[in-house]
Structures are given as C-alpha cells and as structure tokens.
Design an enzyme around this catalytic site. Sequence first.
Site, PDB file in Angstrom:
ATOM      1  N   GLY A   1      12.793  32.035   4.435  1.00  0.00           N
ATOM      2  CA  GLY A   1      11.400  32.502   4.423  1.00  0.00           C
ATOM      3  C   GLY A   1      11.102  33.376   3.211  1.00  0.00           C
ATOM      4  O   GLY A   1      10.016  33.282   2.619  1.00  0.00           O
TER       5      GLY A   1
ATOM      6  N   GLU B  39       5.612  17.201 -22.445  1.00  0.00           N
ATOM      7  CA  GLU B  39       6.375  16.723 -23.611  1.00  0.00           C
ATOM      8  C   GLU B  39       7.194  15.470 -23.262  1.00  0.00           C
ATOM      9  O   GLU B  39       8.306  15.273 -23.755  1.00  0.00           O
ATOM     10  CB  GLU B  39       7.227  17.849 -24.202  1.00  0.00           C
ATOM     11  CG  GLU B  39       6.318  19.008 -24.630  1.00  0.00           C
ATOM     12  CD  GLU B  39       6.912  19.948 -25.627  1.00  0.00           C
ATOM     13  OE1 GLU B  39       7.797  19.507 -26.380  1.00  0.00           O
ATOM     14  OE2 GLU B  39       6.455  21.102 -25.679  1.00  0.00           O
TER      15      GLU B  39
HETATM   16  N1  CAA Z   1      10.828   9.660 -34.157  1.00  0.00           N
HETATM   17  C1  CAA Z   1      10.287   8.950 -35.190  1.00  0.00           C
HETATM   18  N2  CAA Z   1       9.624   7.791 -35.016  1.00  0.00           N
HETATM   19  C2  CAA Z   1       9.497   7.327 -33.757  1.00  0.00           C
HETATM   20  C3  CAA Z   1      10.037   8.002 -32.645  1.00  0.00           C
HETATM   21  C4  CAA Z   1      10.731   9.216 -32.884  1.00  0.00           C
HETATM   22  N3  CAA Z   1      11.256   9.912 -31.885  1.00  0.00           N
HETATM   23  N4  CAA Z   1       9.750   7.313 -31.528  1.00  0.00           N
HETATM   24  C5  CAA Z   1       9.068   6.214 -31.906  1.00  0.00           C
HETATM   25  N5  CAA Z   1       8.925   6.232 -33.261  1.00  0.00           N
HETATM   26  C6  CAA Z   1       8.253   5.235 -34.076  1.00  0.00           C
HETATM   27  C7  CAA Z   1       8.911   3.856 -33.878  1.00  0.00           C
HETATM   28  O1  CAA Z   1      10.011   3.691 -34.746  1.00  0.00           O
HETATM   29  C8  CAA Z   1       7.761   2.920 -34.196  1.00  0.00           C
HETATM   30  O2  CAA Z   1       7.662   2.810 -35.614  1.00  0.00           O
HETATM   31  P1  CAA Z   1       7.050   1.515 -36.371  1.00  0.00           P
HETATM   32  O3  CAA Z   1       5.594   1.793 -36.548  1.00  0.00           O
HETATM   33  O4  CAA Z   1       7.762   1.501 -37.667  1.00  0.00           O
HETATM   34  O5  CAA Z   1       7.296   0.320 -35.510  1.00  0.00           O
HETATM   35  C9  CAA Z   1       6.545   3.683 -33.708  1.00  0.00           C
HETATM   36  O6  CAA Z   1       6.925   5.062 -33.634  1.00  0.00           O
HETATM   37  C10 CAA Z   1       6.089   3.223 -32.325  1.00  0.00           C
HETATM   38  O7  CAA Z   1       7.193   3.382 -31.437  1.00  0.00           O
HETATM   39  P2  CAA Z   1       7.252   2.647 -30.036  1.00  0.00           P
HETATM   40  O8  CAA Z   1       6.978   1.176 -30.249  1.00  0.00           O
HETATM   41  O9  CAA Z   1       8.519   3.032 -29.378  1.00  0.00           O
HETATM   42  O10 CAA Z   1       5.981   3.273 -29.298  1.00  0.00           O
HETATM   43  P3  CAA Z   1       5.458   3.129 -27.815  1.00  0.00           P
HETATM   44  O11 CAA Z   1       3.987   2.978 -27.859  1.00  0.00           O
HETATM   45  O12 CAA Z   1       6.274   2.121 -27.060  1.00  0.00           O
HETATM   46  O13 CAA Z   1       5.696   4.614 -27.207  1.00  0.00           O
HETATM   47  C11 CAA Z   1       6.888   6.438 -26.251  1.00  0.00           C
HETATM   48  C12 CAA Z   1       6.884   5.266 -27.239  1.00  0.00           C
HETATM   49  C13 CAA Z   1       8.302   6.987 -26.344  1.00  0.00           C
HETATM   50  C14 CAA Z   1       6.618   6.000 -24.841  1.00  0.00           C
HETATM   51  C15 CAA Z   1       5.854   7.489 -26.700  1.00  0.00           C
HETATM   52  O14 CAA Z   1       4.541   7.020 -26.546  1.00  0.00           O
HETATM   53  C16 CAA Z   1       5.993   8.802 -25.940  1.00  0.00           C
HETATM   54  O15 CAA Z   1       6.890   9.603 -26.253  1.00  0.00           O
HETATM   55  N6  CAA Z   1       5.128   9.040 -24.949  1.00  0.00           N
HETATM   56  C17 CAA Z   1       5.093  10.355 -24.279  1.00  0.00           C
HETATM   57  C18 CAA Z   1       4.113  11.248 -24.976  1.00  0.00           C
HETATM   58  C19 CAA Z   1       4.350  12.687 -24.664  1.00  0.00           C
HETATM   59  O16 CAA Z   1       5.491  13.172 -24.665  1.00  0.00           O
HETATM   60  N7  CAA Z   1       3.274  13.422 -24.432  1.00  0.00           N
HETATM   61  C20 CAA Z   1       3.318  14.838 -24.227  1.00  0.00           C
HETATM   62  C21 CAA Z   1       2.387  15.488 -25.204  1.00  0.00           C
HETATM   63  S1  CAA Z   1       2.599  17.198 -25.581  1.00  0.00           S
HETATM   64  C22 CAA Z   1       2.334  18.052 -24.168  1.00  0.00           C
HETATM   65  O17 CAA Z   1       2.985  17.804 -23.210  1.00  0.00           O
HETATM   66  C23 CAA Z   1       1.296  19.136 -24.102  1.00  0.00           C
HETATM   67  C24 CAA Z   1       1.713  20.440 -24.604  1.00  0.00           C
HETATM   68  O18 CAA Z   1       0.892  21.163 -25.126  1.00  0.00           O
HETATM   69  C25 CAA Z   1       3.084  20.948 -24.408  1.00  0.00           C
END
Ligand code: CAA
Length: 395
Positions: free
Chosen positions: A354, A377
């Site tokens: 509790g 994030e």
């Molecule tokens: N570093 C560098 N480049 C990267 C990368 C990384 N970590 N991850 C992907 N890329 C690049 C890829 O190489 C690719 O490059 P090209 O253009 O040369 O092809 C490009 O980015 C696209 O990558 P994906 O095809 O993998 O992209 P996707 O659309 O499938 O998405 C994902 C990938 C990992 C799902 C991404 O969208 C993601 O991380 N989503 C979550 C977003 C997030 O974390 N949001 C939180 C925002 S901040 C917050 O929380 C608020 C705050 O204030 C704290």
Amino acid sequence: MTVAQAASVGPSLTLLSEHEMIRQTAREFAQKEIAPIAGHHDETGEFPSATIQKMGALGLMGIEVPEEYGGAGLDTLAYVLALEEISKVDAAHGTIMSVNNSLFCHGLLKFGTEEQKRKFLVPVASGRTIGAYSLTEPMSGSDAATMKTRAVREGDHYVIQGRKSWVTSAPVAEFIVVFTTTDPAKGHRGITAFIIETNQPGFSRGKTEPKLGIRASATSEILFENYRCPVSNRLGEEGEGFKIAMTVLDAGRIGIAAQALGITEASLEASVSFAREREAFGQRIGEFQGIQWKIADMKARIEAARLLLYQAALAKTASRKTGQRFTLEASVAKLFASETAMFCSHEAVQIHGGLGYSKELPVERYFRDAKITEIYEGTSEIQRMVIARSVLGLR
Ligand code: CAA
C-alpha cells in the site's frame, strides 16, 4: 575500465577519476538540490528553472560539447554517468538534461556550421538557455518520415507551416531543431532540418501535454504560421533531415537508457531499505524468499542494463574517431534499460504494498516516470525493429 567487486546496491565498475568526479558532482547536486523539490514539481508540473540553471553552471547541460563551444568537453561515459545520477533522484530533470545534451547539442555539434555553433550551441551547451528537438506530429510518430509540416524556399528564407507535437522543453526552449518536408514527393529524402528561434513571428506554442510521469518536464505542441526561417538556419542540406534526425536519435537513445538506469537504481534502493526494515509474520520481509527473488531479479537486470549502456557510451565515443554508427548498441541499451526500469519500478511498488501506491513515498513516481522510457525517442517496438534489421542485415 575494470570489473571490480560488486557493491550490494549500485555501480559495480571501477571508473577513471574524471568519470568518478562527474558522477560524484551529479550525485551530490541531485541529492542536495533536486531531492527536496522533486515531489513538489511532480505534483504541480511546474518547470524546475532554478535547478536546471544550476545544472548549466555545473556543466551538466552540454557535457560532451567541447569547451570552445560552451560545453564540459567530456566523453559519452561521463554524460551517461551524470544523467544516471540526476535521473535516480528525479527522471524529469533527467529528461530536460537529456534532450538538451543529446537531441539539441549533439545535432548542432555534428551537423552545424561554425556560425550556427557560435550562435546556437554555445548558449545552450553552457546552460544559459534551453534547446529542444521536434520530429513528431499529431499523425506522425513512429513512422517519422510521414511528417506534413512544410518548408517552402522563398529567396533567402524558408516559409514554414504546420504543427509539431510532443516537443520536450518546447514551453521553455529558446531554440528548437525542427524537421519539416521540403519535398513531399521524395518521402524521407525530402525532409530538411531547421534551427528555429522561438522569439520570432509565426512561431507559437500549442497545448501543453498533461502527462502521467516526468511531470516537471514541459512538453507541448508547437505551431508554425508563415514562420520565416533564414536559409542560414538550415541544419545540413535540403533532403538530409531524416538522416540527421536518425543520427541524433541514436545519441538520444543512449541518454534515455541512462535515465532508465537511474530509475531502476532508485527503485532497487528504496526496495532494499524497505525490505530490511519492514516486518511481517514475525520477520523482516527481506527474509522471505518471495521478496529475495524480486530483489535478485532487479539487481541482475540492472547490472546487465548498466553494461549495455556503458558499452553503447563507449561505442559513441569511439565513433568520434571512426565515424562508425552506434545505432545497434544504442537501441539495445535503450530497449533493455527501459524495460528494466518498468520491471524494477513495478516490483518496487509491489514490495512496498500500500505504501508503494501512496504519494507519501516517491516509489509511485518512479513507476509513472519509467513508462515514458519505453515510448519516447522510439518505442520498444521501434527499437526491436531497428535491432532486428541490423542483425538480419536488412539495412
Ligand atoms: N543513422 C543514420 N541514417 C539512418 C539511421 C540512423 N540511425 N536510420 C536510418 N537511416 C537512414 C537509412 O540508411 C535510409 O537512408 P537512405 O535514404 O540512404 O536509404 C533512411 O535513413 C531511411 O531509413 P529507413 O528506410 O530505415 O526508414 P523507415 O521509414 O523504415 O524508418 C525507423 C526507420 C527506424 C522506424 C524510424 O522512422 C524511427 O526511428 N522511428 C521512430 C521515431 C522516433 O524515435 N520518434 C521519437 C521522436 S523524439 C521524441 O520522442 C520527443 C522528445 O522530445 C524526446
């Protein structure tokens, strides 16, 4: 770093003196200055301006930024050690510190021009003002590339229209790195980043989020109506924004793992003290196997999370020289540490019974604060996606 005798509760690694020094500085500050006010700020949701300013003066708001740009000039391990100590006392202060250090300063340091570093990085890294990062929109969260906020170039300015949401520190930030689309037809390759000055016309703040946890950190929407952003405030080139956002999030995820680790430690320490004191059925509850197993599971997971976090921190420091990405290490550390924070804070409430459910103790706050580390994030599901793609060689 060498592995030394594990303490019953707490860090089981021997650190270099500069690391031990910053950990001690953060620990003392957190216990002396933050512990007495954390409950009040959680209750009221009031932003803790005074303690954040003092953290800036101590060098905690730009730990990895070189001294010439206003920071403390230390490495990533120093950053996570300090963030862990702050978050152990109050995860909301941890959030503010993490966004300033990793999401704002790291991005400016890595992608900013010399002029941008002087104008925007120096005041934020030195703690004189606060920086933020804005990727999410009401209809674009995990699938970040689908953002709608639009920037259109007109001569030496871009005109920005749109609405971003869930922006940590937006209500207090002077500068915000904002991601927009400059060419919707190109998808993620049409995204461009800008440094927004929040005192300029066309920028306003929308609704403030009433949150479950980290309530002392301020989170709101931000709105752009014909906001005119000079080309000199563009971060990187047109179309580079998505890669910048992802690169910066890799650093940010290490920060969230450190915040989560702090919450786990607070949960374990509270549970151990309680189990040593509280009696039931004629003995201290720590003598019951049921409680011992909970304590043992918490301790084992915490030590594993710590090693994953420090490994990710070392990988990020090494990347300064090698340029290699540390995406995998960051996502593994964030996933494991955040799920450990949820596990440990849940067990802590259960062990306290509790009392754990009462606002008389901070244990219920640890439980509420832990949840966000599995969401922001990049959710745990997104971390699993990033890890699996990396392990399978799909990206
Ligand atoms: N570093 C560098 N480049 C990267 C990368 C990384 N970590 N991850 C992907 N890329 C690049 C890829 O190489 C690719 O490059 P090209 O253009 O040369 O092809 C490009 O980015 C696209 O990558 P994906 O095809 O993998 O992209 P996707 O659309 O499938 O998405 C994902 C990938 C990992 C799902 C991404 O969208 C993601 O991380 N989503 C979550 C977003 C997030 O974390 N949001 C939180 C925002 S901040 C917050 O929380 C608020 C705050 O204030 C704290």
